[in-house]
Design a protein around this motif. Sequence first.
Motif, PDB file in Angstrom:
ATOM      1  N   GLU A 124      57.604  43.427  35.571  1.00  0.00           N
ATOM      2  CA  GLU A 124      57.215  42.760  36.823  1.00  0.00           C
ATOM      3  C   GLU A 124      57.513  43.637  38.032  1.00  0.00           C
ATOM      4  OE1 GLU A 124      59.250  39.038  36.720  1.00  0.00           O
ATOM      5  OE2 GLU A 124      57.875  38.140  35.250  1.00  0.00           O
ATOM      6  N   SER A 125      58.528  44.487  37.951  1.00  0.00           N
ATOM      7  CA  SER A 125      58.890  45.335  39.089  1.00  0.00           C
ATOM      8  C   SER A 125      57.795  46.356  39.413  1.00  0.00           C
ATOM      9  CB  SER A 125      60.212  46.067  38.810  1.00  0.00           C
ATOM     10  OG  SER A 125      60.048  47.066  37.827  1.00  0.00           O
ATOM     11  N   LEU A 126      56.950  46.652  38.438  1.00  0.00           N
ATOM     12  CA  LEU A 126      55.883  47.641  38.652  1.00  0.00           C
ATOM     13  C   LEU A 126      54.638  47.029  39.282  1.00  0.00           C
ATOM     14  CD1 LEU A 126      56.107  49.619  35.293  1.00  0.00           C
ATOM     15  CD2 LEU A 126      56.854  50.397  37.546  1.00  0.00           C
ATOM     16  N   GLY A 127      54.486  45.712  39.185  1.00  0.00           N
ATOM     17  CA  GLY A 127      53.256  45.108  39.667  1.00  0.00           C
ATOM     18  C   GLY A 127      52.136  45.314  38.660  1.00  0.00           C
ATOM     19  N   PRO A 128      50.889  45.124  39.079  1.00  0.00           N
ATOM     20  CA  PRO A 128      49.778  45.232  38.129  1.00  0.00           C
ATOM     21  C   PRO A 128      49.605  46.652  37.599  1.00  0.00           C
ATOM     22  CG  PRO A 128      48.955  45.056  40.380  1.00  0.00           C
ATOM     23  CD  PRO A 128      50.430  44.805  40.446  1.00  0.00           C
ATOM     24  N   VAL A 129      49.311  46.770  36.306  1.00  0.00           N
ATOM     25  CA  VAL A 129      49.018  48.055  35.666  1.00  0.00           C
ATOM     26  C   VAL A 129      47.571  48.022  35.194  1.00  0.00           C
ATOM     27  CG1 VAL A 129      49.500  49.523  33.674  1.00  0.00           C
ATOM     28  CG2 VAL A 129      51.394  48.523  34.964  1.00  0.00           C
TER      29      VAL A 129
END
Length: 215
Positions: A124-129
């Motif tokens: 979740e810390s990365l956001g959308p992949v």
Amino acid sequence: MEIAWYGHSCIRISERKMASVVCDPYDHKLVGYEPLKLKADIVTTSHDSPCHRYLKAVKSDPYVISGPGEYEIGGVFVTGLRTDKGTKNGSDLRVNTLFLIDYFGINIVHLGDMVQVPTQTEVESLGPVHIALVPVGGGDGLTATKASEVISLFEPNIVIPMHYATSDSIAELDPIGKFLKVMGLSTVETLPNLKISKPESLPDETQVIVLDCSH
């Protein structure tokens, strides 16, 4: 934007008028393939092994990113996140850094030599992949089964497998077929490289694309 695979975990990402990125350049004597002769503005290295951090393979004078943090170079945003802390079977795990690379709103994650499935918090810390570059051949990286779990967590639009056995590799890895079987795929699209012009051109459902090894 163009994504090319050079064998093992080495990927080159480029876009006209923006900084180019090479991820995890290797020493060919240790992994097979032809010697790398690459140019890039940025090099990311997931850990210190010469199979993933062989800077002599990149002939230009790149900005090297080898740990966590946030960086902006030549219009490209790079976020490093450390993973694989702890132990496995009583042995310390190698520290690995994954990198999220943002090209004009398309988020590409290179998982490096990830061993364990990341936590929900890390994901979740990365956001959308949008595009996931995933090790699938085991060895010091994710097994086929764990790779499929990682893909279900990230839910990317495109998956590009890497770090698996080919006719040119000498590392002890599983072949791509094992991963495809776990994913329930009998056939996949194979391309010399992946070209994406804009975020709107990404597929809605997760699609696995196998890249030919570039040299």
